[in-house]
Write a protein that holds these residues in place. Structure first.
Motif, mmCIF file in Angstrom:
data_model
loop_
_atom_site.group_PDB
_atom_site.id
_atom_site.type_symbol
_atom_site.label_atom_id
_atom_site.label_comp_id
_atom_site.label_asym_id
_atom_site.label_seq_id
_atom_site.Cartn_x
_atom_site.Cartn_y
_atom_site.Cartn_z
ATOM 1 N N PHE A 1 32.483 37.158 32.138
ATOM 2 C CA PHE A 1 32.117 35.807 31.715
ATOM 3 C C PHE A 1 33.357 34.940 31.518
ATOM 4 O O PHE A 1 33.360 33.765 31.893
ATOM 5 C CB PHE A 1 31.267 35.839 30.440
ATOM 6 C CG PHE A 1 29.853 36.278 30.685
ATOM 7 C CD1 PHE A 1 29.036 35.587 31.562
ATOM 8 C CD2 PHE A 1 29.347 37.386 30.040
ATOM 9 C CE1 PHE A 1 27.732 35.995 31.796
ATOM 10 C CE2 PHE A 1 28.042 37.801 30.262
ATOM 11 C CZ PHE A 1 27.240 37.105 31.144
ATOM 12 N N GLY A 2 34.408 35.513 30.951
ATOM 13 C CA GLY A 2 35.650 34.765 30.796
ATOM 14 C C GLY A 2 36.247 34.367 32.132
ATOM 15 O O GLY A 2 36.723 33.240 32.308
ATOM 16 N N LEU A 3 36.209 35.268 33.098
ATOM 17 C CA LEU A 3 36.746 34.967 34.427
ATOM 18 C C LEU A 3 35.882 33.940 35.158
ATOM 19 O O LEU A 3 36.403 33.083 35.879
ATOM 20 C CB LEU A 3 36.882 36.243 35.251
ATOM 21 C CG LEU A 3 37.988 37.188 34.789
ATOM 22 C CD1 LEU A 3 37.917 38.505 35.550
ATOM 23 C CD2 LEU A 3 39.353 36.545 34.947
ATOM 24 N N PHE B 1 49.508 36.596 35.120
ATOM 25 C CA PHE B 1 48.398 37.083 34.296
ATOM 26 C C PHE B 1 47.292 37.624 35.193
ATOM 27 O O PHE B 1 46.751 38.708 34.967
ATOM 28 C CB PHE B 1 47.867 35.947 33.412
ATOM 29 C CG PHE B 1 46.546 36.243 32.768
ATOM 30 C CD1 PHE B 1 46.465 37.096 31.685
ATOM 31 C CD2 PHE B 1 45.378 35.667 33.257
ATOM 32 C CE1 PHE B 1 45.239 37.370 31.093
ATOM 33 C CE2 PHE B 1 44.163 35.929 32.676
ATOM 34 C CZ PHE B 1 44.091 36.788 31.589
ATOM 35 N N GLY B 2 46.951 36.876 36.237
ATOM 36 C CA GLY B 2 45.912 37.300 37.160
ATOM 37 C C GLY B 2 46.260 38.584 37.883
ATOM 38 O O GLY B 2 45.407 39.451 38.070
ATOM 39 N N VAL B 3 47.524 38.740 38.281
ATOM 40 C CA VAL B 3 47.947 39.958 38.982
ATOM 41 C C VAL B 3 47.833 41.174 38.064
ATOM 42 O O VAL B 3 47.342 42.231 38.476
ATOM 43 C CB VAL B 3 49.392 39.807 39.516
ATOM 44 C CG1 VAL B 3 49.980 41.136 39.936
ATOM 45 C CG2 VAL B 3 49.408 38.823 40.682
ATOM 46 N N PHE B 4 48.272 41.031 36.822
ATOM 47 C CA PHE B 4 48.189 42.164 35.892
ATOM 48 C C PHE B 4 46.742 42.522 35.569
ATOM 49 O O PHE B 4 46.367 43.696 35.529
ATOM 50 C CB PHE B 4 48.961 41.872 34.605
ATOM 51 C CG PHE B 4 50.442 41.840 34.796
ATOM 52 C CD1 PHE B 4 51.093 42.801 35.549
ATOM 53 C CD2 PHE B 4 51.200 40.830 34.231
ATOM 54 C CE1 PHE B 4 52.465 42.769 35.734
ATOM 55 C CE2 PHE B 4 52.570 40.788 34.402
ATOM 56 C CZ PHE B 4 53.202 41.764 35.157
ATOM 57 N N LEU B 5 45.904 41.516 35.350
ATOM 58 C CA LEU B 5 44.495 41.772 35.071
ATOM 59 C C LEU B 5 43.794 42.333 36.310
ATOM 60 O O LEU B 5 42.912 43.194 36.191
ATOM 61 C CB LEU B 5 43.815 40.488 34.598
ATOM 62 C CG LEU B 5 42.517 40.645 33.838
ATOM 63 C CD1 LEU B 5 42.682 41.533 32.617
ATOM 64 C CD2 LEU B 5 41.997 39.284 33.421
ATOM 65 N N LEU B 6 44.199 41.879 37.488
ATOM 66 C CA LEU B 6 43.666 42.432 38.732
ATOM 67 C C LEU B 6 44.025 43.912 38.854
ATOM 68 O O LEU B 6 43.184 44.732 39.238
ATOM 69 C CB LEU B 6 44.204 41.651 39.922
ATOM 70 C CG LEU B 6 43.805 42.131 41.313
ATOM 71 C CD1 LEU B 6 42.305 42.067 41.509
ATOM 72 C CD2 LEU B 6 44.521 41.315 42.372
ATOM 73 N N GLY B 7 45.259 44.261 38.523
ATOM 74 C CA GLY B 7 45.665 45.664 38.557
ATOM 75 C C GLY B 7 44.838 46.517 37.618
ATOM 76 O O GLY B 7 44.412 47.626 37.968
ATOM 77 N N ASN C 1 34.870 41.400 38.686
ATOM 78 C CA ASN C 1 36.154 40.949 38.139
ATOM 79 C C ASN C 1 37.248 40.980 39.192
ATOM 80 O O ASN C 1 38.075 40.069 39.273
ATOM 81 C CB ASN C 1 36.558 41.807 36.940
ATOM 82 C CG ASN C 1 35.669 41.585 35.737
ATOM 83 O OD1 ASN C 1 34.893 40.642 35.689
ATOM 84 N ND2 ASN C 1 35.775 42.473 34.770
ATOM 85 N N VAL C 2 37.272 42.025 40.007
ATOM 86 C CA VAL C 2 38.285 42.119 41.071
ATOM 87 C C VAL C 2 38.128 40.953 42.044
ATOM 88 O O VAL C 2 39.108 40.302 42.417
ATOM 89 C CB VAL C 2 38.200 43.484 41.798
ATOM 90 C CG1 VAL C 2 38.984 43.472 43.096
ATOM 91 C CG2 VAL C 2 38.703 44.605 40.886
ATOM 92 N N ALA C 3 36.903 40.662 42.437
ATOM 93 C CA ALA C 3 36.674 39.555 43.375
ATOM 94 C C ALA C 3 37.082 38.215 42.761
ATOM 95 O O ALA C 3 37.746 37.395 43.421
ATOM 96 C CB ALA C 3 35.202 39.524 43.797
ATOM 97 N N LEU C 4 36.708 37.985 41.514
ATOM 98 C CA LEU C 4 37.065 36.732 40.854
ATOM 99 C C LEU C 4 38.577 36.605 40.690
ATOM 100 O O LEU C 4 39.149 35.527 40.899
ATOM 101 C CB LEU C 4 36.386 36.645 39.486
ATOM 102 C CG LEU C 4 34.872 36.485 39.485
ATOM 103 C CD1 LEU C 4 34.322 36.607 38.067
ATOM 104 C CD2 LEU C 4 34.466 35.164 40.104
ATOM 105 N N ALA D 1 40.459 50.439 37.111
ATOM 106 C CA ALA D 1 39.174 50.839 36.532
ATOM 107 C C ALA D 1 38.152 51.096 37.629
ATOM 108 O O ALA D 1 37.412 52.091 37.582
ATOM 109 C CB ALA D 1 38.670 49.762 35.576
ATOM 110 N N LEU D 2 38.119 50.243 38.634
ATOM 111 C CA LEU D 2 37.184 50.428 39.739
ATOM 112 C C LEU D 2 37.499 51.709 40.509
ATOM 113 O O LEU D 2 36.586 52.441 40.907
ATOM 114 C CB LEU D 2 37.231 49.215 40.658
ATOM 115 C CG LEU D 2 36.046 48.971 41.561
ATOM 116 C CD1 LEU D 2 34.764 48.857 40.764
ATOM 117 C CD2 LEU D 2 36.265 47.726 42.382
#
Length: 101
Positions: free
Chosen positions: A90-92, A44-50, A15-18, A55-56
């Motif tokens: 899968f969504g990403l 949206f991508g920045v917040f989800l990346l954070g 997910n981080v890479a995507l 989590a990682l």
């Protein structure tokens, strides 16, 4: 329990890479077109990346929390967390496909 932990870690890493790729494309599109849509996608991508990077970090680097997640979290909770990470992957993947199409 180790299987759930490994699947959640791998999924968070993917997910981080995507998300890095998506934020790069959406940010580039915003810089070029100045569209609010592109800005919204990039934010949206920045917040989800954070969220995924945090989590990682918890799964891989934090010594106390990674040990706790690996040993003391009930199996039903791990299945739920793993399912959310995998569904997000899968969504990403779909978003990457749509973005690069």
């Amino acid at each position: 329990m180790s299987l759930w932990f490994d699947v959640a870690r791998a999924s968070a890493g993917v997910n981080v890479a995507l998300l890095l790729a998506l934020v790069w494309v959406w940010g580039r599109n915003y810089a070029q077109f100045r569209s609010k849509h592109a800005l919204g996608l990039a934010m949206f991508g920045v917040f989800l990346l954070g969220e995924n990077a945090f989590a990682l970090y918890i799964y891989l680097l934090d010594p106390m929390l990674s040990a706790w997640f690996a040993s003391d979290v009930p199996a039903i909770a791990w299945r739920g967390m793993m399912a959310l990470h995998v569904l997000q992957t899968f969504g990403l993947l779909f978003l990457v496909w749509v973005t690069w199409d």
